[in-house]
Write an enzyme that holds these catalytic residues in place. Structure first.
Site, PDB file in Angstrom:
ATOM      1  CD  GLU A  84      -2.982  -1.137   2.197  1.00 45.71           C
ATOM      2  OE1 GLU A  84      -2.629  -0.575   3.276  1.00 45.71           O
ATOM      3  OE2 GLU A  84      -4.059  -1.712   1.832  1.00 45.71           O
TER       4      GLU A  84
ATOM      5  CD  GLU B  15      -5.091  -5.604   2.826  1.00 44.76           C
ATOM      6  OE1 GLU B  15      -5.788  -4.798   3.114  1.00 44.76           O
ATOM      7  OE2 GLU B  15      -3.760  -5.779   3.022  1.00 44.76           O
TER       8      GLU B  15
END
Length: 846
Positions: A177, A246
């Protein structure tokens, strides 16, 4: 047999079992074949090795192909150069168990993981490496990151765990991320991410690498999506598949926050939309969340429970109907696999907010997804000459482009009520020694206020906490003395003043001359605290002791590693006419607690034991260590401790930390609703419960950590509590319920088989199954065919109900582990002609 011959045999066996993993624009290719893959996250240290096989098997039974886990750097290298892979940290064992279950594994090395984990998974010693800057083009950081990444890859290679060696690992991840925050690092971010990609691929794992949330991930790294919805995501290259690493199945819990949950109808909608619009790899974050044992939670203020409203709950029990509804979804998607992997979808508009995506292969396979993305209104659409009803915010799956086998808004799975069953609750002063209860013989030790350790030190001015403690403890004492003559200008009426303290957080306690003067706490949104507390200072020497406590270190954001904690000031004494600033005076510091240093949590006894017993137990007082013994609750059900009555602290069972407890941290009283509308975009604040209640009362104690008898519980109570009020509970399955309508799609009976284009058709069926392997359906508490109302545990008959329903269900189900009952008027009779009817059943397993 010679060593050389053994080595050669192992080498050739590895070659024989090796698997090639590649990718193209549609999917991952395993041995040259495109695959549709369903994945779920299970973090090995958030459960125990004894729990791992069952968690993995339940994941497989739920339709998963892949288990995904982070690798936690600070767990494995708490001291630079000293590694730990034992117990819950045994990564190799976890990966091998996944392989034994016949599943693949995605290894997310990071080594930054976020994960609501302390310091984002980085060891705090990194902070003290000379010249280091984390997560940027910085040589000291890159050297450490490469060393650890290579260490993990080498471990996996030594055990032949990559698919290229015949092992289960088909994917690896580098960074995590970073694209969310890389702009803050300027031009160095780009050179860093290019270096990370090059470093990872140079390790020659034989499997693809991914970077999530990294739109500029360089080839051959696959960039992937994280979020509640990823159907709109497009990879940064036409040669890369659409992957979702995710899919947040719920959300994490914060101390002081409400309990979030995500409706399974919305979760299933998001998954179906992803595959509808070209996705072929999807991972649930989390599939089993688990527990933040010890001091592993980050945040700050992340709670000890990491249940995450996942399909398998914190204790390892399947959460119904979430687990079952998703299992049915996975089966439906797999029925479409032949068409999905063959081609890109064609899109057709069926009306406003109504969509059809169709996959057709050259061999004639056809699969369709019909979506109604309207948040309010149901719709009836025409497709391929047939009429289909689409509830609002739903997707229907047609594996043969004709027959609906699944709709995301219609749940065929049973609902299971999960209950906490308390053992005999102990009242204050009550002597109880039956199984599963605490003994009455509490002993205690007072933690000294202020400076008590020989390694205390003096320093001019106020020091930031993490730089001082290196996170060796949650606690740092700041102590200063001041002489009072009575005529000081900052005094009011000769002895009163206001103590003003500013801290970066997270919790602050002030003691004046050994007595608690006041406390302040931050919260997840604003960990900083400011105290303005009226105090009284006597003539002569006065000691001001400030105890700063952290509740997990920052784990997310640009430069999160520079987010400080502790008292950085100013610290002032304020009167009407003057202020005395103590910030730049000499302070005495103590890292951690005396009881931590002496190992009170390890229950070391002996003649010199400091534990006090046989006298009045101090309660509702800060800084007290408590100890007692207990026998385990009977049976094999998961165990929890209810810390009602305690304030804030940490608990150890037989020397193992079960985590921080904080039952006095109450959630806001507004924002909860009795029902949750799954329709429309989900956010972490949309569906919450527990308003005005403790964020967490119950704390998981793994069964493998306790014996039948002779267990020791040690508590450090920071704020003040009464340990005689705490109690044990076991996590048990209560009633089984199902509520299925005549309009539900039929279940996939016998279609999970060889020829996926020949589906066996039946009408809607209600199914019940006891989750415990040794239990059978013992009774039917409720059964109604007609228009039943209510939810599991509170069903009621509607305006029409078949009088035969109860006896029919009893005959079909009692005495069996599982049963199926068809839903039609032919079976039950027709209590109300012309009305769409449903069957609601509540059963008990024993």
């Amino acid at each position: 047999m010679s060593f050389l011959l053994c080595t050669l045999l192992l080498f050739f066996a590895s070659i024989a079992n090796s698997v090639t993993v590649e990718y193209d624009h549609r999917a991952l290719l395993i041995n040259g074949t495109r695959k549709v893959l369903i994945s779920g996250s299970i973090h090995y240290p958030r459960s125990t090795p004894q729990m791992w096989p069952d968690l993995i098997q339940k994941s497989k039974d739920g339709g998963l192909d892949v288990i995904e886990t982070y690798v936690f750097w600070n767990l494995h290298e708490p001291v630079q150069g000293q590694y730990d892979f034992e117990g819950r940290k045994d990564l190799v064992k976890f990966v091998k168990l996944v392989a034994e279950a016949g599943l693949y594994l995605h290894l997310r090395i990071g080594p930054y993981v976020c994960a609501e984990w302390n310091y984002g998974g980085f060891p705090v010693w990194l902070h003290f490496v000379p010249g280091i800057k984390l997560r940027t083009d910085n040589e000291p950081f890159k050297e450490e990151m490469q060393r650890f990444t290579a260490k993990i890859v080498s471990m996996m290679k030594q055990e032949s765990l990559f698919a290229s060696q015949g092992g289960p690992i088909i994917l690896a991840q580098i960074e995590n991320e970073y694209g969310n925050i890389d702009s803050a690092y300027g031009p160095a971010a780009k050179t860093y991410i290019n270096w990370a990609a090059s470093m990872a691929t140079s390790l020659d794992t034989g499997v693809p690498w991914v970077m999530c949330q990294q739109s500029d991930a360089p080839n051959p790294i696959i960039n992937t999506c994280n979020g509640f919805y990823c159907d709109q995501f497009t990879p940064n290259s036409a040669n890369k598949p659409k992957m979702w690493t995710e899919n947040w199945s719920g959300w994490f819990l914060s101390f002081g926050g409400q309990v979030p949950h995500r409706p399974v109808e919305d979760l299933a909608f998001a998954v179906a939309r992803f595959f509808q619009r070209g996705g072929t790899f999807q991972n649930y974050y989390m599939y089993h969340g688990g527990t933040n044992f010890g001091r592993t939670s980050g945040g700050p203020f992340i709670a000890t429970s990491y249940d995450y409203n996942a399909p398998i709950d914190e204790y390892g029990i399947v959460r119904q109907p979430k687990w079952g509804h998703l299992r049915d979804l996975h089966k439906s998607i797999k029925l479409c696999e032949g068409a999905l992997i063959a081609t890109d979808p064609t899109f057709t508009s069926l009306g406003s907010n109504l969509e059809a995506h169709v996959y057709k292969s050259q061999s004639g396979a056809c699969a369709a997804f019909l979506a109604n993305i309207n948040t309010q209104s149901d719709a009836t659409v025409k497709f391929n000459g047939n009429s289909y009803h689409l509830p609002a915010w739903s997707v229907s799956i047609l594996p043969d482009c004709k027959t609906v086998v699944f709709n995301s808004a219609k749940i065929n799975s049973q609902t299971t009520a999960l209950d906490m069953i308390y053992t005999q609750k102990q009242a204050p002063e009550q002597s109880v020694s039956s199984t599963g209860t605490l003994q009455s013989d509490w002993s205690w030790v007072s933690e000294p206020v202020g400076i008590s350790k020989t390694d205390a030190f003096n320093k001019l001015g106020l020091s930031e906490q993490i730089n001082t403690t290196a996170d060796a403890s949650d606690y740092l004492w700041y102590s200063v003395s001041i002489e009072i003559h009575g005529d000081e200008p900052f005094l009011i009426n000769g002895s009163q003043t206001v103590l003003h303290v500013e801290s970066l957080g997270h919790v602050l306690h002030a003691f004046i001359n050994q007595k608690l003067a006041g406390s302040e706490i931050g919260n997840a949104g604003n960990p900083k605290v400011t105290m303005d507390k009226p105090i009284v200072l006597g003539p002569g020497k006065n000691t001001i002791d400030l105890l700063s406590a952290t509740v997990g270190l920052q784990n997310y954001g640009a430069f999160f590693d520079l987010t400080g904690a502790g008292i950085t000031g100013p610290v002032k004494l304020k009167g009407n006419n003057a202020t005395l600033d103590l910030s730049l005076t000499t302070w005495t510091y103590q890292i951690g607690l005396s009881g931590e240093a002496s190992g009170l949590y390890r229950n070391s006894g002996g003649v010199s034991s400091p534990w006090v017993s046989g006298s009045t137990l101090p309660t509702k007082q800060p800084l007290i260590w408590y100890k007692t013994n207990f026998d385990a609750p009977e049976g094999n059900d998961p165990v929890a401790i209810d810390f009602t009555g305690m304030g804030k602290g940490e608990a150890w069972v037989n020397g193992q930390s079960i985590g921080r407890y904080w039952p006095t941290n109450i959630a806001p009283s507004n924002g909860c609703t009795t029902t949750c509308n799954y329709r429309g975009g989900y956010s972490s604040s949309k569906c919450v419960s527990g308003c005005g209640k403790p964020s967490q009362n119950l704390y998981h104690v793994p069964r493998s950590w306790i014996q039948a008898s002779g267990n020791t519980l040690v508590l450090f109570e920071e704020m003040g509590g009464d340990p005689t009020q705490i109690s044990f509970a076991t996590r048990q399955t209560g009633s089984l319920c199902a509520h299925i309508s005549e309009s539900h799609p039929p279940p996939l009976v016998d279609s999970w088989s060889s020829d996926k284009q020949k589906l066996k058709r039946v009408g809607p069926v209600l199914r019940l199954e006891c989750s415990h392997p040794d239990q059978l359906i013992s009774s039917i508490k409720f059964a109604s065919f007609g228009t039943p109302q209510g939810l599991c545990g509170s069903f009621s008959h509607g305006r029409c109900s078949s009088p035969a329903a109860l006896s029919i269900v009893q005959q079909a189900c009692i005495g069996l582990k599982s049963c199926s009952v068809g839903i039609s008027a032919k079976i039950f009779g027709d209590p109300c002609s012309g009305v769409v009817k449903s069957l609601a059943v509540e059963a008990v397993c024993a």
